[in-house]
Design an enzyme around this catalytic site. Structure first.
Site, PDB file in Angstrom:
ATOM      1  CE1 TYR A   1      -4.217   1.130  -0.266  1.00  9.55           C
ATOM      2  CE2 TYR A   1      -4.511  -1.064   0.662  1.00  9.55           C
ATOM      3  CZ  TYR A   1      -5.019   0.040  -0.007  1.00  9.55           C
ATOM      4  OH  TYR A   1      -6.323   0.033  -0.423  1.00  9.55           O
TER       5      TYR A   1
ATOM      6  CB  THR B   1      -4.179   3.458 -22.306  1.00  5.12           C
ATOM      7  OG1 THR B   1      -3.869   3.279 -23.688  1.00  5.12           O
ATOM      8  CG2 THR B   1      -5.600   3.959 -22.168  1.00  5.12           C
TER       9      THR B   1
ATOM     10  NE  ARG C   1      -6.660  -3.988 -19.565  1.00  4.76           N
ATOM     11  CZ  ARG C   1      -6.669  -4.076 -20.888  1.00  4.76           C
ATOM     12  NH1 ARG C   1      -5.860  -4.908 -21.512  1.00  4.76           N
ATOM     13  NH2 ARG C   1      -7.476  -3.338 -21.601  1.00  4.76           N
TER      14      ARG C   1
ATOM     15  CD  GLU D   1      -4.724   5.265   0.875  1.00  4.86           C
ATOM     16  OE1 GLU D   1      -4.572   5.939   1.897  1.00  4.86           O
ATOM     17  OE2 GLU D   1      -5.774   4.660   0.592  1.00  4.86           O
TER      18      GLU D   1
ATOM     19  CE  LYS E   1      -6.936   1.682 -25.447  1.00  2.59           C
ATOM     20  NZ  LYS E   1      -7.930   2.762 -25.581  1.00  2.59           N
TER      21      LYS E   1
ATOM     22  CG  ASP F   1      -7.927  10.246 -24.757  1.00  5.09           C
ATOM     23  OD1 ASP F   1      -6.945   9.466 -24.732  1.00  5.09           O
ATOM     24  OD2 ASP F   1      -9.079   9.900 -24.434  1.00  5.09           O
TER      25      ASP F   1
END
Ligand SMILES: *Cc1c(COP(=O)(O)O)cnc(C)c1O
Length: 426
Positions: free
Chosen positions: A64, A236, A245, A66, A239, A210
């Site tokens: 974790y 992303t 991903r 954060e 791709k 984008d």
């Protein structure tokens, strides 16, 4: 089939996936075989390198973290910090961007973060119409974007099927948007971000680029970069960039703290550190000369596929392609996108049905298919294979109901796939 799961996690046999959960293990093996034995022309997919996969499945999956490097809400983040700092530095170097956020879990969340920094609820935004090639997050009514903001869609010119910047400017002057979104999911032509910026400036709007689909091509310098023009660019990594991903936000330094706060704590909790490690690896790979050669082949393969399909009587939307996407209008053959994608899948060739601009058929049927070359190029397919694939596509589509033809093509596809294994799959 031998898989390349190699180091890091050494699993005693009794704890292995197949011992613990044979159902999932079996399905995953079947998926491996499906990928290995079919020709994947889905434009948004690719095959990650063994190194990316190894980072993605590393033990930092347990951590974790954060917050951001140097300011975490958990202790024990020393290596999380090192990984995220490397990922950020590499993303900035690769795209020559002032700042980068690598925590967004997906491209959609990268867009959500950008909107939340640049807009208030109900603001007017211009984005490319979904039916002309835009993305759900560019204002679709079934998506948060269309529900939270007033999107005015722009489309392509009915004659050229390309963006018409004069028409976009007229629309912008009429609607005075606060933001213009430039980018698409099924548009095969260069997007002129410089023109978009001058339109945005004229109406006092900001520009969001984008580049979810074209990030890898842009990183290789083969399509123009939006970085000098757009205040924020989103992407992303899965791709054309050929990574895990995930999402990526690149921005000017004045917007960086806003973007970071929008991603965490604005809309996400802890970052997926294993994915961020894999993103760092993909950015490194994208800086290598071999990646530029790869992207050149992606484009060459797309051009070859387009001209071959055209030669076989299909109509290529906009007449050709400048990137990895070929949008094919099947109406000259009298068949729908739905019939085509189902028949091709049965023959071992995966494509997706796709609306063409001004499509008279509904979105579940469509008049077209979208084909793309990132995944097959990663496997090493070249122009010769593209010609063969175009021939196979035509063979299937010109005898839709003939299962004998379909089986013949299926065999030929298997043979081609054996010749070009997915990197890392033995
Ligand atoms: C794929 C895509 C996205 C979203 O990416 P996800 O990771 O699937 O959320 C956003 N914008 C465009 C233009 C895309 O093509």
């Amino acid at each position: 089939m031998e898989y390349y799961y190699s180091t890091i996690v050494r699993t005693p046999k009794e704890h292995s996936l197949s011992q613990r959960d044979d159902e999932i293990a079996r399905i995953l093996r079947a998926e491996e075989e499906r990928q290995a034995g079919t020709i994947n022309l889905i434009a948004s997919e690719n095959h990650v390198s063994p190194a990316v996969l190894e980072a993605q499945r590393s033990l930092i999956i347990d951590k974790y973290a954060e917050g951001y490097p140097g300011r975490r809400y958990y202790s024990g983040c020393v290596h999380a910090d090192e990984i995220e700092n490397l990922a950020i530095a590499r993303a900035r170097e690769l795209f020559k961007a002032e700042r980068a956020n690598v925590q967004a879990h997906s491209g959609s969340q990268a867009n959500m973060a950008a909107y939340s920094v640049l807009l208030d609820h109900g603001d007017t935004v211009m984005g490319m119409s979904l039916s002309h090639g835009g993305h759900l997050t560019h204002g679709s009514k079934v998506n948060f974007s269309g529900q939270s903001y007033r999107f005015v869609p722009y489309g392509v010119d009915p004659e050229t099927e390309m963006l018409n910047y004069d028409a976009i400017e007229r629309l912008a002057l009429k609607h005075k948007p606060r933001l213009i979104v430039a980018g698409a999911s099924s548009y095969s032509r260069v997007i002129d971000f410089e023109k978009f910026r001058s339109i945005a400036d004229r109406v006092g709007a900001r520009l969001l680029a984008d580049i979810a689909h074209t990030a890898g091509i842009i990183a290789a310098g083969l399509n123009p970069s939006p970085i000098p023009y757009a205040q924020i660019s989103t992407a992303t990594t899965q791709k054309t960039l050929r990574g895990p991903r995930g999402g990526l936000v690149l921005c000017d330094k004045q917007l960086a703290s806003g973007i970071d706060a929008a991603v965490f704590p604005g809309m996400q909790g802890g970052p997926a550190m294993h994915t961020i490690a894999a993103k760092a690896v993909c950015f490194l790979e994208a800086m290598e000369p071999a990646f530029i050669e790869y992207q050149k082949s992606v484009l060459e393969n797309a051009r070859t596929l387009a001209s071959e399909l055209k030669g076989h009587g299909m109509r290529i939307v906009s007449g050709g392609t400048d990137n990895h996407i070929v949008l094919v209008d099947l109406s000259p053959l009298g068949i729908s996108g739905k019939n085509a994608d189902e028949a091709l899948e049965a023959a071992g060739i995966t494509v997706n049905r796709n609306a063409i601009p001004f499509d008279p058929k509904p979105p579940r049927i469509t008049s077209g298919i979208r084909v793309g070359t990132p995944a097959v190029t990663t496997r090493g397919f070249g122009p010769g294979e593209m010609k063969r694939i175009a021939g196979l596509i035509v063979k299937v589509l010109s005898s839709l109901d003939d299962t004998r033809v379909r089986d013949q093509v299926r065999d030929e596809v298997r043979g081609m796939c054996r010749q070009f294994p997915i990197p890392g799959l033995a």
